[in-house]
Design a protein around this motif. Sequence first.
Motif, mmCIF file in Angstrom:
data_model
loop_
_atom_site.group_PDB
_atom_site.id
_atom_site.type_symbol
_atom_site.label_atom_id
_atom_site.label_comp_id
_atom_site.label_asym_id
_atom_site.label_seq_id
_atom_site.Cartn_x
_atom_site.Cartn_y
_atom_site.Cartn_z
ATOM 1 N N SER A 79 61.585 45.014 22.579
ATOM 2 C CA SER A 79 60.805 45.138 23.810
ATOM 3 C C SER A 79 61.690 45.052 25.048
ATOM 4 C CB SER A 79 59.729 44.046 23.870
ATOM 5 O OG SER A 79 58.799 44.193 22.832
ATOM 6 N N CYS A 128 58.502 54.282 20.674
ATOM 7 C CA CYS A 128 58.074 53.637 19.435
ATOM 8 C C CYS A 128 58.752 54.259 18.217
ATOM 9 C CB CYS A 128 56.552 53.721 19.293
ATOM 10 S SG CYS A 128 55.655 52.781 20.541
ATOM 11 N N ASP A 187 59.928 50.187 17.652
ATOM 12 C CA ASP A 187 58.780 49.625 16.933
ATOM 13 C C ASP A 187 57.535 49.673 17.813
ATOM 14 O OD1 ASP A 187 57.366 48.497 14.877
ATOM 15 O OD2 ASP A 187 58.695 46.786 14.606
ATOM 16 N N ASN A 188 56.392 49.319 17.227
ATOM 17 C CA ASN A 188 55.095 49.483 17.896
ATOM 18 C C ASN A 188 55.025 48.933 19.320
ATOM 19 O OD1 ASN A 188 54.679 50.183 15.247
ATOM 20 N ND2 ASN A 188 53.173 48.617 14.811
ATOM 21 N N ILE A 216 55.775 50.489 23.354
ATOM 22 C CA ILE A 216 54.937 51.229 24.305
ATOM 23 C C ILE A 216 54.344 50.304 25.372
ATOM 24 C CG2 ILE A 216 52.671 51.056 23.175
ATOM 25 C CD1 ILE A 216 52.456 54.144 23.664
ATOM 26 N N GLY A 274 51.088 54.547 19.958
ATOM 27 C CA GLY A 274 52.397 53.953 19.742
ATOM 28 C C GLY A 274 52.595 53.478 18.317
ATOM 29 N N THR A 275 51.556 52.859 17.747
ATOM 30 C CA THR A 275 51.661 52.344 16.379
ATOM 31 C C THR A 275 51.887 53.471 15.377
ATOM 32 O OG1 THR A 275 50.243 50.470 16.937
ATOM 33 C CG2 THR A 275 50.465 51.007 14.611
ATOM 34 N N GLY A 329 55.512 54.021 15.353
ATOM 35 C CA GLY A 329 56.380 52.854 15.272
ATOM 36 C C GLY A 329 57.284 52.891 14.048
ATOM 37 N N SER A 357 52.421 51.453 10.210
ATOM 38 C CA SER A 357 53.499 50.621 10.781
ATOM 39 C C SER A 357 53.131 49.143 10.844
ATOM 40 C CB SER A 357 53.850 51.111 12.195
ATOM 41 O OG SER A 357 54.256 52.443 12.191
#
Length: 382
Positions: free
Chosen positions: A61, A105, A109-110, A113, A138-139, A142, A337
């Motif tokens: 992140s 993503c 990873d998820n 976003i 996003g997921t 991911g 994901s």
Amino acid sequence: MDNKKIYKNEIGFEAPIFIIIFFGIFIYIGSVMGGTNMIKTMMNTGFDLLMNVCFYLMAVSVLAGGMAAIFSEFGVIALINKGLSVIMKPVYDLPGASSLGMLNCFMSDNPAILTLAYDDNFRKYFKKYQMPALTNLGTAFGMGLIIVTTMMGLSVPNAISGAVVGFFGAVFGSIVSVRIMMIKTKKFYGTEEYVICKNVEPIPENKRRVREGSIGSRFIQALLDGGKVGVDMGVAIIPGVVLICTFVIMLTNGPGDGGVYNGTANQGIGLLPIIGEKLSFILTPLFGFSTPKAIAIPITALGSSGAAIGMVSDMASRGIINANDIAVFTSICMCWSGYLSTHIAMMDALDTKEMTGHAILSHTIGGLCGGVFAHLVWQLLF
């Protein structure tokens, strides 16, 4: 949305029902694992998730937040929005800027976003009904790069072709998930009101907000500010990941080495794979699995795609799966994901937790549709 106060009777039917269900679940788990082992496994699994998953996601992140901030500062988001609106609008009913979230993503990873969703230069393009769908979008992408490249490298004939078909299956699943999600959000939020920007001062039309100073100063400041947002997002997702994923892992995994429970992390009662096997008469024709054991992959992907692709690697080394399985695994693992472990936290971070249940339902359907799509395309082409 205003936070409305909801009141119920001090004592009602919810309390006894909740007590029965709550203690029923944990008495059952404890009867399998042993009460002491169950408590120790919960603590150790939660700690393992915090140290090895949550802090990893926080690092992702921070990096994604820094990149998103400099993309916003120097107009990349505005450019992408203009260029890709002709694609994103008819396909997803989302602004073109959302494609940058997909890329973030896919490369990480998820939660990547979420850092974009906190930037006013990104938020201003979205209507309220579109913002919750960013979680599903996003997921669906991911860990995409990791999953696709891992599947391509497996020692299975035509694994590369299978992974490519699976990627497009995940794209199809993302479309289904987002579109189903928006049926609910349009009714709830309406279709006219735009998302409120974090900064009180509105951004004039066809303009974007930038920082003061030279180009170098703006670059560094944007990078650090975006990283700080990433830290906030990393902290925000910790409760959801630790609580939900611990429960999913304990329902999915089995005992330790030698079939013995000893209270170490990531042990469980293996209930979800058993349920999956009972449903194999439905799932196997839909996905075309070559072995009943393959059912465990989608079940595991609900909580952790990383764990799922590890299981795929083991199956590939034993030669019990084929390229069709790879296509379906790629599609489901990428689209889902591990969404059960991140969806709740992501919806809460977006301040749209009232849509969490529908987000999970729509994404469940999207992932299943993506897997079926990958199977049908593989059968058609190969």
